[in-house]
Scaffold this motif. Structure first.
Motif, PDB file in Angstrom:
ATOM      1  N   PRO A 150       0.813  -1.231   0.000  1.00  0.00           N
ATOM      2  CA  PRO A 150       0.000   0.000   0.000  1.00  0.00           C
ATOM      3  C   PRO A 150       0.841   1.273   0.000  1.00  0.00           C
ATOM      4  N   LEU A 151       1.993   1.259   0.683  1.00  0.00           N
ATOM      5  CA  LEU A 151       2.872   2.436   0.681  1.00  0.00           C
ATOM      6  C   LEU A 151       3.375   2.709  -0.728  1.00  0.00           C
ATOM      7  N   GLU A 152       3.740   1.667  -1.450  1.00  0.00           N
ATOM      8  CA  GLU A 152       4.213   1.838  -2.821  1.00  0.00           C
ATOM      9  C   GLU A 152       3.103   2.401  -3.707  1.00  0.00           C
ATOM     10  N   LEU A 153       1.902   1.888  -3.536  1.00  0.00           N
ATOM     11  CA  LEU A 153       0.769   2.400  -4.315  1.00  0.00           C
ATOM     12  C   LEU A 153       0.554   3.881  -4.033  1.00  0.00           C
ATOM     13  N   GLU A 154       0.618   4.251  -2.761  1.00  0.00           N
ATOM     14  CA  GLU A 154       0.377   5.650  -2.394  1.00  0.00           C
ATOM     15  C   GLU A 154       1.467   6.566  -2.951  1.00  0.00           C
ATOM     16  N   LEU A 155       2.715   6.135  -2.894  1.00  0.00           N
ATOM     17  CA  LEU A 155       3.801   6.969  -3.409  1.00  0.00           C
ATOM     18  C   LEU A 155       3.747   7.071  -4.936  1.00  0.00           C
ATOM     19  N   LEU A 156       3.333   6.011  -5.595  1.00  0.00           N
ATOM     20  CA  LEU A 156       3.141   6.090  -7.044  1.00  0.00           C
ATOM     21  C   LEU A 156       2.052   7.095  -7.386  1.00  0.00           C
ATOM     22  N   ARG A 157       0.996   7.089  -6.589  1.00  0.00           N
ATOM     23  CA  ARG A 157      -0.098   8.052  -6.805  1.00  0.00           C
ATOM     24  C   ARG A 157       0.379   9.479  -6.557  1.00  0.00           C
ATOM     25  N   MET A 158       1.068   9.697  -5.434  1.00  0.00           N
ATOM     26  CA  MET A 158       1.510  11.040  -5.071  1.00  0.00           C
ATOM     27  C   MET A 158       2.517  11.598  -6.068  1.00  0.00           C
ATOM     28  N   SER A 159       3.285  10.722  -6.703  1.00  0.00           N
ATOM     29  CA  SER A 159       4.299  11.184  -7.661  1.00  0.00           C
ATOM     30  C   SER A 159       3.757  11.273  -9.085  1.00  0.00           C
ATOM     31  N   GLY A 160       2.476  10.938  -9.274  1.00  0.00           N
ATOM     32  CA  GLY A 160       1.858  11.082 -10.589  1.00  0.00           C
ATOM     33  C   GLY A 160       2.283  10.060 -11.616  1.00  0.00           C
ATOM     34  N   LYS A 161       2.727   8.898 -11.167  1.00  0.00           N
ATOM     35  CA  LYS A 161       3.174   7.853 -12.106  1.00  0.00           C
ATOM     36  C   LYS A 161       1.972   7.120 -12.709  1.00  0.00           C
ATOM     37  N   ARG A 162       2.193   6.594 -13.900  1.00  0.00           N
ATOM     38  CA  ARG A 162       1.186   5.752 -14.535  1.00  0.00           C
ATOM     39  C   ARG A 162       1.459   4.309 -14.147  1.00  0.00           C
ATOM     40  N   LEU A 163       0.431   3.634 -13.640  1.00  0.00           N
ATOM     41  CA  LEU A 163       0.576   2.261 -13.158  1.00  0.00           C
ATOM     42  C   LEU A 163      -0.409   1.357 -13.886  1.00  0.00           C
TER      43      LEU A 163
END
Length: 469
Positions: free
Chosen positions: A167-180
């Motif tokens: 979940p931390l990785e998901l949140e940081l990907l979201r906060m950094s605007g990455k496409r997942l």
């Protein structure tokens, strides 16, 4: 008298100052706790500031790259053989594709980043630093890449449960605007209750370790998919895995390096020449291997001649070398969807036996050249092959063309182009470039002749194919 006086003074002193000293001690403890609390809050606050500054840097670096260079994509981290080729498909579109793994299976794979030797060394020499390694690597990936392609079982950070993206990785990907983009490989999404409802023939019917091979539990799987869905640009699924990922973008994402596979279709049928049959199961209990081998034993007892080779634990190159000399490749009887060995088989122009459940399981149903069989029909199918009732040479040739149209790097790159155009929201320059590449790929694929087939081959050729939806 002197001793009594001393005791009297001690007692008087204790009465006068004891309570005061106790209060002072309590006050000291409170002050110490207050200072520790301030220190903790300062550390937490400082971490938050540093994190925000880092994420701001990540966004700036990514913005600059998307405006003036080309997007970088990362495929990982489950060591599925195809992710290396998926990264090359991104290269076909003009992107910078890379692959990353932490372990490597025996089938091998030339991944861009293979950290298996480093992690093995860390666990032996400095195990306390392994968690820090993953955090530093993820920080590097945030700076380095713009698009992340993960399977649903984990990302770069270790999962908090047996399967699932942290979940931390998901949140940081979201906060950094990455496409997942999140994909299934099978066991990371497969739910037992859903699978059992697919029909009498299914992958869970003969499972030897419930909860081990797959996620199995409905609530656990749903929680993971929902957590990923809240952050992912898109879920992507195909084949039998679409049943476990509602709302996913359906797309064929298994590429094969078709240029490395020289077609070698079977020879024309000769009654006195034994068929060379190959089966390469990674998990025999999920392939219907037992039913397949019972059918072979029955045919052997009836006097049919064939050479059967079952291969396991070999490298991918050894598997391909064995299949090259086969007349017939057996894939599976239970999943309702083909495995990657079936793709390699048709790329080599080999006829492949594979249970196809319905039209959703394959690309272009009408052109699909698989020989479909179940545990109930495998004997009849094999007998037709050994009697020459099925033209294995023609089926193999159709399979090669089918692989070129739907499984080549160019075909999967076209599929990825559609995915990016529909969901990625790249800057206009990048989107136009991908669209142009897609048009060129589509034109090149259209040049190859379209197959004229009526879909997969069944034991009963009188079947009304329109009834299979």
């Amino acid at each position: 008298m002197h001793i009594r006086s001393v005791d009297f003074v001690r007692g008087l002193t204790s009465q006068m100052f004891g309570g005061c000293l106790k209060r002072i001690s309590i006050l000291e403890l409170k002050v110490s706790g207050f200072c520790a609390s301030i220190k903790t809050n300062v550390v937490i606050g400082l971490r938050r500031v540093l994190l925000r500054l880092f994420l701001f840097l990540v966004k700036v670096v990514s913005w600059r790259r998307l405006r003036f260079s080309k997007p970088r994509t990362l495929w990982g981290v489950t060591p599925i053989h195809t992710i290396r080729i998926n990264a090359e498909c991104d290269e076909v579109l003009g992107l910078d594709g890379q692959s990353l793994v932490f372990v490597v299976y025996h089938i091998g794979g030339d991944f861009s980043y293979n950290f298996m030797p480093l992690i093995t060394w860390l666990r032996g020499a400095y195990p306390q630093f392994e968690p820090l390694f993953y955090k530093l690597l993820f920080a590097y990936a945030l700076l380095r890449f713009d698009v992340f392609h993960y399977f649903c079982d984990r990302g770069i950070l270790p999962p908090v449960k047996p399967r699932g993206i942290n979940p931390l990785e998901l949140e940081l990907l979201r906060m950094s605007g990455k496409r997942l983009y999140a994909y299934p490989y099978g066991g990371d999404v497969r739910v037992r209750s859903t699978t059992l409802q697919l029909g009498a023939v299914n992958l869970c019917a003969n499972c030897d370790k419930i909860g081990w091979h797959c996620v199995c539990d409905f609530d656990e799987a749903r929680e993971n998919i929902e957590n990923i869905s809240r952050v992912a640009t898109s879920l992507v699924s195909m084949g039998d895995m679409i049943h476990y990922m509602p709302g996913a973008h359906i797309m064929q994402f298994w590429p094969i390096e078709i240029e490395k596979f020289s077609p070698n279709p079977p020879q024309k049928f000769q009654i006195d020449r034994p068929l060379q049959i190959v089966h390469a199961p990674n998990h025999p209990q999920f392939k219907g291997t037992a039913a397949f081998e019972r059918a072979l034993d029955q045919l052997k007892g009836e006097g049919f001649q064939f050479v059967y080779t079952r291969i396991q634990g070999m490298s991918n190159s050894e598997v391909i070398s064995t299949i090259k000399n086969a007349d017939l490749v057996f894939d599976q009887l239970t999943a309702g969807f083909h495995g990657y060995t079936a793709v390699e088989g048709i790329a080599l122009a080999k006829p492949v036996i594979c249970f196809v459940r319905d039209r959703q399981m394959v690309s272009a149903w009408e052109e699909c050249p698989f020989i479909s069989a179940t545990p109930d029909t495998i004997y009849e199918i094999l007998k037709k092959c050994m009697c020459g009732e099925l033209d294995l040479q023609a089926i193999g040739s159709k399979g090669r063309r089918y692989a070129e149209r739907y499984y080549s790097k160019q075909a999967v790159a076209r599929n990825l182009a559609d995915l990016y155009i529909q969901t990625a929201q790249f800057p206009g320059r990048i989107s136009r470039q991908i669209a142009e590449k897609r048009e060129a790929l589509e034109a090149s694929i259209r040049v190859s002749p379209k197959l004229h087939s009526e879909g997969p081959y069944f034991a009963d050729e009188q079947i009304d194919r329109k009834q299979i939806q």
